[in-house]
Structure formats: structure tokens, C-alpha cells
Design a protein around this motif. Structure first.
Motif: not given
Length: 548
Positions: A281-287
Motif C-alpha cells: 500500500a505505502y510503496s504505491g504512494l512512494a512511487i
């Protein structure tokens, strides 16, 4: 008939799919079918390009027509195929996944869809006035001299489609934050919703910049201004900065929704909870964040200062970290699972292998010395298609097979679905894998005339493209056979745990006849935030099977 009457009138009529309907499920299918129509058009243009490149001389179409073909192919595939296809699944699934009865702004949603065919028709009309020849990037000064009216229609098309994307993003964000089921917090909603939040943020932040660049380019084209025209003192490099500030995030706008799709498909068909829910979930926001600060790696040969190259080289390589987290989590989800190798899972695995190759070549291109060496060669074309076809289209077909039973109430034909996967995987790799070697040997892209030494590999690429084109036939057969005489799917043929599988197939007009029960979901954490054990998972699966 009023909306209130329609909502209690039973099933949708087939005519609703050709009207201004505000039902998010109808709009989702409208998006999907329209996107596939443009996919067939864009694919036909690609076959013309590849047929021309089967020989070194421009003997199938003229160089001018060749330029028009690859310009229109790129524009259609990006703006009228992949982006709308992502919006199609977002429209159909988000309200169902969060327990809502519709999108937050249903009429705005319908307006956003109907802008798609308008923009597409404008683009097709450019063929009658001289289609644009400057590539999908439309760099000035080339775009200012390659056909005035065709280029202007291209600009109008992108402005309309960009506006539609912004309207859709506003709807997705509002719906996810304001219309979730009472018991669903952000850490218990499906990962597809997280992916659409990241995508929508990119759309809202980057698309207005592209609109500004296109409006200024239109002034240069039609009014004789010199914002980007060097003959009048303009700076074409400024256009490149504005264009790539949108168009590199556009890569993530295209792939992030399908990252979410993969996160939904893998746990269901491997019979395991997703590994690393919060990390995904949070890696998507980081991308999403990093995607906004890497744009100038497309401009390493545009006179970019050395210190700036270093910054964009570092940030581009940094994108590999959250992407690697996702790939690791997906592979860990598959590891030790009870894999059901149906068409949906095969396409998901095809996505993993293809996108991994695209990601590895992306790290290579992030290094400025290597990028300068292969800039504007077929290495970039190969990388680009492994990221976008491998990272979007494989997952898109997997999504069609996974949610086809929910959308139609029937099962697709599995045999033809597997044939579709085999032909797509073989044709895709035959077409684009040799391009990396061609690029390393120095074959330039966007040319109809090339050195004869490159002909053998180009013929392999062309043969692969024919196989890829033919792969659409078993896809259509599988879907049509499913629609005509597919067996009834029931509510939940996959024994999945997300909310869309608790309603009928296809869903009723108001989605849920009774409030849906919030399962802990196919994730590592339950709604209480505690990790789940295998016994609780088995209990849930048994209860889901009984409901189905």
C-alpha cells in the motif's frame, strides 16, 4: 425515466450502455469496451509499422505515412487504451469494493466517460486533414512544421482526455475517502483502492502541467507566438520539461492501477493472504511521489547540466526500491500457495516476469552514461513496451478474466483463455526482446529506413507482432463463448474475500441488497489490525464457500 425509478426497475437494459447512464458499473463497462475498440485500432496501426520495418527500405508505406502511423499508434495506445482501461476497472470496482452504492459524483463520472469517445473521434479525424507526424511526444520545432491542422486536432484530443482524467481522479479520491463501509478503515480496504489513490494523486498534480504545455504549443501553431519556436526566440527545451513532468508520471498512471489489480488477483488464485499488505500500500504512494521528481532522465541528451543529471539519475534509480518491494511481496504471495493456473493467474504471472525485465532495463537507462549511448534507439522501445505492455496489458487481461464472472454472471471459456495467454506471451517476447539487442547495436527508433544488417532481427520482431495481433482472436472467442453459453458463475466462483463478491453476479443496480459483511479480506491483517493465523483464514474460506 428518473434515476430513482431506474434504481428499482430491475436489471439494466442493453440500451443503457449507449446512453448517459450514471450507474458506475455501466460506466465501467462503457470505458472498457471503448478502450478495447481503440486498442484494435492502435494495434492495426502497429502492424502497419512492423510490416514496414520487415525490410530496410520504405516499401510498404511512405516515410510520411510511417510517421503518422507510429504517432497515432503511440497516442491511441497510451491515452485511449491503457489509461481508460485502468479507469474502467476503477469505475466498476471501487464502489463495490468499499461497500458503496455508486461513485461520489455519478453525473460527473458519466461526463468524464463521454469525453473519451469525443477525444478519440477528434484524433481519428486528423487522418482527413493530415495526421500528426511528430511522434506522441510532439516535440517542437518538428511539431510546428509537420502538419498544422492534424497537430491541432492532436492537441485538442489530449486536452479533452486530460480533463476527463482529472474529473475521474476527483471522483475516485472522494469516493474512497467518503463512501467506505462504516467498519472499513484505510488499512482494511482492498489494495486496488490504494493503487487508485496513488494514481489519482499523480493525475491531479501532473495533468494540468501537460495542459499548459499543449495550450502554449497550440498558440505557437495557430497564432504564431514563440513560446517554444526557436526561430522566434522560444525555447523548445521548456516544452520538454513541461511535457515530461506529466509524461513520466503518466507511466505510473498507466501501471499503478494494474499493480492494484495484481494485488487482488494473486492472493485469490494462490489461496494465500497477500504478503506485506501495508508495504504494498505505502510503496504505491512512494512511487507516486518519486514519479514526480524523475522527469528529466528523458532529457539527458538535451543539454542537461551534469549536476542535474546526477540528481535525476539518483531519483530514477530510487524508484526501483518501492517497485522492488511490490515484486518481492507478490512473489512471496505465490510462494507455497495452492496455485490455480487459470487464465487470470497465468496473465498475472506473465505480468510479473515481463515487468521485471522492463524494470531492470529501466535501472540501466537511469544511468546517464548508458542512457546517452542508447538514447533514441530500439533499446528504449523494447524497455518502454516491457514496462507498459508487460506492466499494464498482461495485468489488464488478467483483470478481465478475474472479474468477467462478476460483470456478466457467466464463466469465460478457460481453454481459449489459456491459448490467448500462450500466444500473447510468445508474441510479446518475440516482438520486443530482440529490440534491446538492436538498440545496443545502434538501430535508431522512429525511422522507416535502416541499415540492412538489422533486417533479420526486425523480421523476428515483425513475426512476433503478427502472433501478438492474432492472440486477440482466442481472447474474443473466450469472451464471446462465455457470454453466449458460459456456465453460471454464481456470486463468488473464486471464493474471494473482498466485498464485490458478496453481491450478485452481475451486481444489482444498487450494488448490495443488504449491507455487506466486512471480511478481514485476503490480507495479512484483519479489521482489528492484528495478523491473521491460518485457522482464521480457513474458517473464513469455509464460510465464503458456504455463501457461494
Amino acid at each position: 425515466m428518473s434515476d430513482a425509478t431506474i434504481h428499482h426497475a430491475g436489471d439494466r437494459k442493453w440500451t443503457d450502455y449507449f446512453t448517459f447512464c450514471t450507474d458506475h458499473k455501466v460506466i465501467g463497462i462503457q470505458y472498457l469496451v471503448t478502450a478495447f475498440l481503440f486498442y484494435f485500432i492502435g494495434g492495426a496501426l502497429a502492424e502497419i509499422v512492423r510490416t514496414e520495418l520487415a525490410t530496410p527500405d520504405p516499401d510498404f508505406v511512405s516515410p510520411e505515412v510511417y510517421n503518422q502511423m507510429f504517432t497515432m499508434h503511440g497516442t491511441i495506445m497510451i491515452f485511449l487504451w491503457i489509461v481508460p482501461a485502468g479507469a474502467a476497472f476503477a469505475n466498476y470496482l471501487i464502489p463495490l469494493m468499499i461497500g458503496a452504492d455508486d461513485m461520489a459524483f455519478p453525473r460527473l463520472n458519466a461526463v468524464a466517460f463521454w469525453m473519451q469517445p469525443v477525444g478519440g473521434i477528434l484524433l481519428i479525424l486528423s487522418f482527413f486533414v493530415g495526421a500528426p507526424q511528430a511522434g506522441w511526444t510532439s516535440y517542437p520545432p518538428l511539431s510546428l512544421i509537420s502538419g498544422k491542422w492534424g497537430e491541432e486536432l492532436w492537441i485538442l484530443c489530449l486536452l479533452i482526455l486530460g480533463t476527463a482524467s482529472i474529473l475521474g481522479a476527483i471522483n475516485f479520491v472522494t469516493t474512497i475517502f467518503k463512501m467506505r463501509a462504516p467498519d472499513m478503515d484505510i488499512h482494511s480496504m482492498p489494495l486496488f483502492c490504494w493503487a487508485m489513490l496513488a494514481t489519482s494523486a499523480l493525475i491531479l498534480l501532473s495533468t494540468p502541467v501537460l495542459a499548459a504545455a499543449l495550450i502554449l504549443l497550440s498558440f505557437d501553431l495557430m497564432a504564431g507566438t514563440a513560446f517554444f519556436n526557436p526561430t522566434g526566440g522560444g525555447d523548445p527545451i521548456v516544452y520538454q520539461h513541461l511535457f515530461w513532468f506529466y509524461s513520466h508520471p503518466a507511466v505510473y498512471i498507466m501501471v499503478l492501477p494494474f499493480f492494484g489489480v495484481i494485488s487482488e488477483i494473486l492472493p485469490v488464485h494462490s489461496r494465500k493472504p497477500i504478503f506485506g499488505y501495508r508495504a504494498i500500500a505505502y510503496s504505491g504512494l512512494a512511487i507516486s511521489f518519486l514519479g514526480l521528481i524523475v522527469w528529466a532522465h528523458h532529457m539527458f541528451t538535451s543539454g542537461t547540466p551534469g549536476w542535474l543529471r546526477m540528481f535525476f539519475m539518483a531519483t530514477t534509480m530510487l524508484v526501483a526500491v518501492p517497485t522492488g518491494i511490490k515484486i518481492f511481496s507478490w512473489c512471496a504471495t505465490l510462494w507455497g500457495g495452492k496455485l490455480q493456473l487459470n487464465s487470470a493467474l497465468l496473465f498475472a504471472i506473465g505480468f510479473l516476469s515481463s515487468f521485471l525485465i522492463g524494470g531492470l532495463t529501466g535501472v540501466m537507462l537511469a544511468a546517464a552514461p548508458f542512457d546517452i549511448h542508447v538514447h533514441d534507439t530500439y533499446f528504449v522501445v523494447g524497455h518502454f513496451h516491457y514496462v507498459l505492455f508487460g506492466g499494464s496489458v498482461f495485468a489488464l487481461f488478467g483483470a478481465v478474466y478475474h472479474w468477467f464472472p462478476k460483470m456478466t454472471g457467466k464463466m469465460y471459456n478457460e481453454t481459449w483463455g489459456k491459448i490467448h495467454f500462450a500466444m500473447t506471451f510468445i508474441g510479446f517476447n518475440m516482438t520486443f526482446l530482440p529490440m534491446h539487442y538492436l538498440g545496443l547495436q545502434g538501430m535508431n527508433r522512429r525511422i522507416a529506413l535502416y541499415d540492412p544488417q538489422f533486417q533479420p532481427l526486425n523480421q523476428v520482431c515483425t513475426l512476433g507482432s503478427y502472433i501478438l495481433a492474432l492472440s486477440t482472436l482466442p481472447f474474443l472467442v473466450s469472451i464471446i463463448l462465455g457470454l453466449v453459453n458460459g456456465k453460471a458463475a454464481g456470486r463468488n466462483p473464486w471464493r474471494a474475500l473482498t466485498l464485490e463478491w458478496q453481491t450478485t453476479s452481475p451486481p444489482s443496480i444498487e450494488n448490495f441488497d443488504e449491507p455487506p459483511v466486512l471480511w478481514a479480506g485476503p490480507y495479512e491483517y484483519g479489521i482489528d489490525g492484528e495478523p491473521r493465523d491460518e485457522d482464521s483464514i480457513e474458517e473464513m474460506l469455509a464460510e465464503v464457500a458456504e455463501m457461494s
